[in-house]
Enzyme design. Structure first.
Site, PDB file in Angstrom:
ATOM      1  CE  LYS A  52     -23.059  30.038  30.920  1.00 22.59           C
ATOM      2  NZ  LYS A  52     -22.301  29.016  31.640  1.00 22.59           N
ATOM      3  CD  GLN A  96     -19.605  29.129  34.328  1.00 23.90           C
ATOM      4  OE1 GLN A  96     -20.762  29.334  34.034  1.00 23.90           O
ATOM      5  NE2 GLN A  96     -18.713  28.809  33.416  1.00 23.90           N
ATOM      6  CG  ASP A 119     -24.548  23.459  32.089  1.00 25.41           C
ATOM      7  OD1 ASP A 119     -24.700  24.089  31.024  1.00 25.41           O
ATOM      8  OD2 ASP A 119     -23.878  23.880  33.042  1.00 25.41           O
TER       9      ASP A 119
END
Ligand code: NAP
Length: 291
Positions: A52, A96, A119
């Site tokens: 990422k 994460q 997200d």
């Protein structure tokens, strides 16, 4: 059979984003800034976060990786989230997953400012998605929609079967495929580990989106001719013949299912790269909204 080439499409999207960032820079505007919090040393998680960060560099975004130890307490993590929520330089950030056992994932996701939740995991954003309002769509389902869109795959009136009901893939995917519009307007069946006679259900599907994480689960006899197959699964299978000692496998028996499918995503090179591209897209959207 047409391969839904996520590697190519994600590169196209990254090029489009890089162009937009160039224009922002030329206009003297601030470029998007994505931060990622990673707790612990899980190998797969570290690889995902590193890719990422690399993707941010590729399109000209700023990026910040926040690494916390495996023993980080919930309070410490919540403090870090508060810091990122309040930092005007950060446009969006992700945490994460999975998180270590001592941390309550739901509490953590609730603490993220919904305007920075690129997200799309915050209940406010999930609710907006379910109500067809403008929001951050979770990156993996967003990537699948984008693939279907760019390849012009017809979803209207089709029977879509989603395998798996996780909050990050299966559940949102089932909502998005059933919503009004394109890609959407599908008749959706959401299946999970308690579903009986799954072969009977999948063999009636025009579109199958498989997100369970069981290698080679979807076999040719479970699929009708000309079905569209989206394989979300990513499982590391031990393999001594590779340098890393493992290979990445999807949920679909690609060799045999691809012979029957009209469209199919490969693993790797299908949904995976799309997920990262759509995270960048959400971060760009977050920056544009802040402006
Ligand atoms: P998850 O949270 O583990 O959920 C798996 C789902 O599959 C659950 O709903 C489970 O049912 C269902 N399931 C398990 N065994 C089943 C069976 N035999 N028949 C039918 N359903 C079954 O997984 P996830 O986070 O959604 O991830 C799924 C896969 O996608 C994993 O391989 C993951 O690595 C991969 N993934 C890929 C990307 C990408 O970018 N390509 C992104 C995210 C995840 P229950 O609810 O009843 O337990």
């Amino acid at each position: 059979m047409i391969l839904l080439d996520g590697k190519k499409v994600s590169n196209d999207i990254k090029n489009e984003i890089a162009e937009q960032v160039k224009k922002m820079k030329a206009n003297g505007e601030k470029v998007p800034h994505l931060a990622a919090i990673i707790v612990g040393n899980d190998g797969a998680s570290l690889t995902y976060v590193a890719s990422k960060v690399k993707a941010c560099e590729r399109v000209g975004f700023e990026s910040t990786m926040v690494r916390l130890s495996n023993t980080t307490s919930q309070v410490e993590l919540l403090d870090k989230i508060k810091e990122l929520n309040e930092n005007p330089d950060i446009d969006g950030f992700i945490i994460q997953l999975p998180l270590p056992k001592q941390i309550d994932t739901q509490k953590v996701l609730l603490a993220v400012n919904p305007d920075k939740d690129v997200d799309g995991f915050h209940p406010m954003n999930f609710g907006k998605m379910a109500l067809d309002m403008s929001t951050f769509i979770p990156a993996t389902p967003f990537g699948i929609l984008e693939l279907l869109d760019r390849y012009g795959v017809d979803t209207q009136g089709k029977h879509t079967v989603v395998i798996g009901r996780s909050h990050i893939v299966g559940r949102p995917m089932s909502i998005l495929m059933g919503r009004k519009g394109f890609p959407g307007n599908s008749t959706v069946t959401l299946t999970h580990s308690h579903t009986k006679n799954i072969t009977q259900i999948t063999s009636q599907a025009d579109i199958i989106i498989s997100a369970l994480g069981v290698p080679n689960f979807l076999k040719a006899e479970m699929v009708k001719d000309d079905a569209v197959i989206i394989d979300v699964g990513i499982t590391r299978v031990p393999d001594d013949t590779t340098e890393k000692g493992y290979r990445i496998t999807g949920d679909v028996d690609f060799e045999n299912v691809s012979k029957k499918a009209s469209y199919i995503t490969p693993v790797p090179g299908g949904v995976g790269p799309m997920t990262i591209a759509m995270l960048l897209k959400n971060t760009l959207l977050a920056r544009e909204r802040q402006m």
